[in-house]
Design an enzyme around this catalytic site. Sequence first.
Site, PDB file in Angstrom:
ATOM      1  N   LYS A  11       0.837  -1.205   0.000  1.00 18.18           N
ATOM      2  CA  LYS A  11       0.000   0.000   0.000  1.00 18.18           C
ATOM      3  C   LYS A  11       0.872   1.256   0.000  1.00 18.18           C
ATOM      4  O   LYS A  11       0.568   2.224  -0.689  1.00 18.18           O
ATOM      5  CB  LYS A  11      -0.880   0.018   1.252  1.00 18.18           C
ATOM      6  CG  LYS A  11      -1.969  -1.019   1.283  1.00 18.18           C
ATOM      7  CD  LYS A  11      -2.792  -0.845   2.555  1.00 18.18           C
ATOM      8  CE  LYS A  11      -3.961  -1.804   2.623  1.00 18.18           C
ATOM      9  NZ  LYS A  11      -4.754  -1.635   3.855  1.00 18.18           N
ATOM     10  N   ASP A  63      -8.352   1.219   3.964  1.00 19.93           N
ATOM     11  CA  ASP A  63      -9.025  -0.060   4.159  1.00 19.93           C
ATOM     12  C   ASP A  63      -9.565  -0.528   2.816  1.00 19.93           C
ATOM     13  O   ASP A  63     -10.222   0.233   2.110  1.00 19.93           O
ATOM     14  CB  ASP A  63     -10.153   0.063   5.186  1.00 19.93           C
ATOM     15  CG  ASP A  63     -10.497  -1.298   5.757  1.00 19.93           C
ATOM     16  OD1 ASP A  63      -9.562  -2.035   6.152  1.00 19.93           O
ATOM     17  OD2 ASP A  63     -11.678  -1.676   5.768  1.00 19.93           O
TER      18      ASP A  63
END
Length: 178
Positions: A11, A63
């Site tokens: 990420k 998320d």
Amino acid sequence: MIRFVTGNEGKVREAREYLDDEVRQVEYDYTEIQSDDLDEIALHGAREAFAETGGKDPVVVDDAGLFIDAVGGFPGPYSAYVEDTLGVERVWRLAEREENRRAHFRCVVAYHDGERSEMFSGAVPGRLVAPRGEGGFGYDPIFEHEGKTLAEMSTEEKNAISHRGRALAKFADWLAER
Ligand code: ITT
């Protein structure tokens, strides 16, 4: 500087490619509340991480989840748990039995700086396939978008079409306008 609160280096790599600001990875295990709503999970995580990690710089929590049409959006918000328990290969085995193999990824990037909270979301449609490719992370090898799995793409290519890329693009625009 932006503190990206995550245990997932993939990420951070994708965020660095997108954002002009310095992105520092902070490993803080924030509470992932039980909810079907990624927004709520990310926002709660960002506020908690800001309060608990003690710094002044803004934090970002990301998320994400994989939603498979034929099985009611499973694993969705539980994607991390399912990756750890079943594993990616067996998620593919599950989808393989279905005629409809459509799925999408969703991502919510939540920002909190002590005063303001903002959320940016993105999604990418695709279909599940037998694993291919060495790049990316998580479910990337089994998720195909326009003929290539996300694991067959460079970070730049993946960002250009991915759920996270789309959320990060909105976030980058918002940062630039402030
Ligand atoms: P943090 O919570 O520490 O940020 P995580 O990997 O647990 O890291 P999520 O809860 O958002 O993050 O992850 C949901 C799951 O979806 C997890 O199994 C990831 O590997 C997977 N995932 C998230 N983004 C993905 C992407 O771009 N490509 C493939 N799989 C992804």
